[in-house]
Design an enzyme around this catalytic site. Sequence first.
Site, PDB file in Angstrom:
ATOM      1  N   THR A 123      -8.738   0.940  -9.308  1.00  0.00           N
ATOM      2  CA  THR A 123      -8.330  -0.298  -8.720  1.00  0.00           C
ATOM      3  C   THR A 123      -8.578  -1.435  -9.698  1.00  0.00           C
ATOM      4  O   THR A 123      -9.457  -1.329 -10.534  1.00  0.00           O
ATOM      5  CB  THR A 123      -9.159  -0.504  -7.435  1.00  0.00           C
ATOM      6  OG1 THR A 123      -9.038   0.683  -6.691  1.00  0.00           O
ATOM      7  CG2 THR A 123      -8.742  -1.697  -6.659  1.00  0.00           C
ATOM      8  N   THR A 154      -4.147  -0.607  -7.057  1.00  0.00           N
ATOM      9  CA  THR A 154      -4.925   0.601  -7.339  1.00  0.00           C
ATOM     10  C   THR A 154      -4.098   1.854  -7.506  1.00  0.00           C
ATOM     11  O   THR A 154      -2.998   1.961  -6.968  1.00  0.00           O
ATOM     12  CB  THR A 154      -5.945   0.835  -6.200  1.00  0.00           C
ATOM     13  OG1 THR A 154      -6.816   1.904  -6.559  1.00  0.00           O
ATOM     14  CG2 THR A 154      -5.270   1.179  -4.887  1.00  0.00           C
ATOM     15  N   ARG A 197       0.850  -1.189   0.000  1.00  0.00           N
ATOM     16  CA  ARG A 197       0.000   0.000   0.000  1.00  0.00           C
ATOM     17  C   ARG A 197       0.894   1.250   0.000  1.00  0.00           C
ATOM     18  O   ARG A 197       1.956   1.257   0.623  1.00  0.00           O
ATOM     19  CB  ARG A 197      -0.837  -0.038   1.287  1.00  0.00           C
ATOM     20  CG  ARG A 197      -1.789   1.105   1.492  1.00  0.00           C
ATOM     21  CD  ARG A 197      -2.960   1.006   0.585  1.00  0.00           C
ATOM     22  NE  ARG A 197      -4.069   1.840   1.017  1.00  0.00           N
ATOM     23  CZ  ARG A 197      -5.068   2.178   0.210  1.00  0.00           C
ATOM     24  NH1 ARG A 197      -5.091   1.764  -1.039  1.00  0.00           N
ATOM     25  NH2 ARG A 197      -6.061   2.917   0.661  1.00  0.00           N
TER      26      ARG A 197
HETATM   27  O1  DON Z   1      -7.896   1.187  -1.414  1.00  0.00           O
HETATM   28  C1  DON Z   1      -9.069   1.512  -1.578  1.00  0.00           C
HETATM   29  O2  DON Z   1      -9.968   1.144  -0.857  1.00  0.00           O
HETATM   30  C2  DON Z   1      -9.425   2.382  -2.759  1.00  0.00           C
HETATM   31  N1  DON Z   1      -8.336   3.246  -3.085  1.00  0.00           N
HETATM   32  C3  DON Z   1      -9.842   1.517  -3.903  1.00  0.00           C
HETATM   33  C4  DON Z   1     -10.248   2.306  -5.116  1.00  0.00           C
HETATM   34  C5  DON Z   1     -11.029   1.543  -6.108  1.00  0.00           C
HETATM   35  O3  DON Z   1     -11.402   0.426  -5.910  1.00  0.00           O
HETATM   36  C6  DON Z   1     -11.381   2.278  -7.359  1.00  0.00           C
HETATM   37  N2  DON Z   1     -11.998   1.405  -8.308  1.00  0.00           N
HETATM   38  N3  DON Z   1     -13.060   1.376  -8.736  1.00  0.00           N
END
Ligand code: DON
Length: 571
Positions: A383, A401, A109
Site C-alpha cells: 500500500t 495498494t 477498491r
Molecule cells: O486495504 C487494506 O487494508 C490492505 N490491503 C492494505 C495493505 C497495506 O497497507 C500494505 N502495506 N504495508
Amino acid sequence: MRVASIIFLTGSIITACTSPKKSSLGHVNPYQYTINKKVEAEKGAVASAHPLASKVGIMIMKQGGNAIDAAIATQLALAVVYPAAGNIGGGGFLVARLADGSTVSLDYREMAPASAHRDMYLDPQGNVIPNKSVKGHLSSGVPGTIAGLVESLKYAKLPLKKLIQPAIDLAEKGFVISEREARSLNSLQEELRKYNTTTTAFQKTAPWVTGDTLIQKDLANTLKRIRDNGAAGFYEGETARLIVDEMKRGGGIIDYADLKNYKAKWRTPHQFNYKGYTIVSMPMPSSGGVLINQMLKMLEEKPLASYGFLSPQAVQLMTEVERRAYADRARFMGDADYFKVPVSTLVSESYLKNRMQDYMPDKAGSSEAVQPGEIPAKESEETTHLSVIDAEGNAVSITTTLNDSYGSKTVVGGAGFLLNDEMDDFSVKPGVPNMYGAVGGEANAIAPGKRMLSSMTPTLVLKDGKPFLVVGTPGGTTIPTSVFQTIVNVIDFGLSTEDAVNKPKFHHQWLPDQIEIEKGFPYPVREALQKMGYKLNERGAIGRTEVIKVRNDGKFEAVADSRGDDAAEGF
Ligand code: DON
C-alpha cells in the site's frame, strides 16, 4: 540494465552517470534525484512514497494542473517507480476537499470476480489452504486503480494524456533505483520465478545494485494503451486480453466480463467533528473512517493532552480505544453494498460511551472481556499513500495498494504490471486471521462482485471548512491507528508535523491481545505498560505516513515519513 558508473552519495541523493534524456519529465531527472523529507511551499505540495513521483506531481501543478491532476500523475508515476505498492493492478481510495468547499470520496477498491465464492480458499475439510489467497493468480481481485484515476479526471484540469506521459517516460526510459529498492527487488526474485508464467522486468541474473536503471517496456506499452483509450485501454482490448490470458495460464478466475463490469464508485465521505475540526475520511468498504471516528470520539472527553505524548497513561487510553474499535471491525464491517453495516450506531455517542464503561485507567483491558458491541436489532455498513494540496483550495488524500508488497507477485505477461493479492482482505474463513492478523466473519465473507474490507484511511482534517491536514499511510490494519495517532499528535499533543509523523507509533487491534510497538518506543513506557498487564510485541516500522499541514500563515508544510524513501516536494 546496469549503468556505466554510479555515484551514490548519501541516503538522500540517488544518482547515476547517465545524462538526462529529453522527455515529458521536464526538470525531473530520473537518473539523479534528491529525497527531501520536508518542504515549505505556497502554491502546491506533494508527499508520496517516491521522490520521482512527488516531483512529477509538482511538475504537473507547475504546468497548470490542480491538486487532482497532480494526484493522478503522481499515482501513475508511483505505478512505475514504486512497483511494490504503486500500481495499476490494484485498487485504492481517494478523499478530496474541492476548491468549491465540497468533499468527495471515490472507491476504486478491487472486487471479487464473478466466479469467486465464499469457500474458494478452503480445502475439502474446510481448512484454509496456506498462501492461496496471498500469492499467485487466484489471490487477485479485479483491479480498480485505472477506473478510479479516469473517474477522478472529473475534477482535473489537464487531459489524461498529459498526466500519464511522465509515467510512460519513466517506464520506457527507466529510472535509477535506490539501495532500498535494490534490496527489495533482490528479495523478490525467488517468488517472481515461482508465481510468473513469463520473465518479468524485475528479474535479473546478477543482483540489483544501487544506481541500476529499471526499464519496464511492457508497462510503458500498457500505459500508452490507457493514454489512447482511457479506461478501455485497461479493461478492454489488448490489456484485457493479456490479463485474461495470464489468468488462464496461471489458474486465475478474472475474465473479460469482470474487467468490463468494473466501476469506481463515488461515495459520501465519512465525516465527523473532533474538537472543532472536521475529519473527512473514507466510508465502507474501508473500515478506516469509522474506526478513526470511534477512536477519536471514545477519548474526546478524556484529558489526553494532560497525560503527555507517549506517556504510559496516554498510550494505555489510546490502546483501549483501539482495542474496542477493532473488535467492532471484526464483527460489523464489510462492503456496505452487500452487508448492512450499522455505521450510525457504531459512531453514536451513547454507543461509544457504553463501550468505554469497563475502561480502567492503569489496568490492561482484555480482548476476551471486550467483545464487539451490542447493536440493536433495528438499525437505521503493500500500500502507499499520497497527499497533495494546491493554492486553489483542493486537497487530495489517496491510499492505494496491491495489498502485500508486490501484491500476488504475478506480473501480467506482456502487460508488465503486478496484480494485487487483495482477496486476502476478505475473511476467507470466520475467525481465521488474514495476513495482517485481522479476523472477520459474515460481514466480510467473499461474494461475487463484493469489495473486500480495507483499512486504508485517506483522510483530511478541515479547520473552519478549509484544509488543515492531509494525512494517510500504508500499513495494513495499522493504518487507522497510525492516522488516529497522527491526528491526536497534532491536535492534542501539539507536536510538530515531523514529530507527528516520525515519532514511534503503537498499535492494538483487539486480536491478538497485545500492543505492537516500534523499535524506538521508550523503555520506561514499555515497563509501565507491562506493569499494568499489557503484552508488548516489538516489530518493524508502523506505516509510512505522508502529511501536509496548512500553517496559520497559509503556507503548506509537507512531511514525508523517514521510514522509507518517501519524499516531499513543493513550490
Ligand atoms: O486495504 C487494506 O487494508 C490492505 N490491503 C492494505 C495493505 C497495506 O497497507 C500494505 N502495506 N504495508
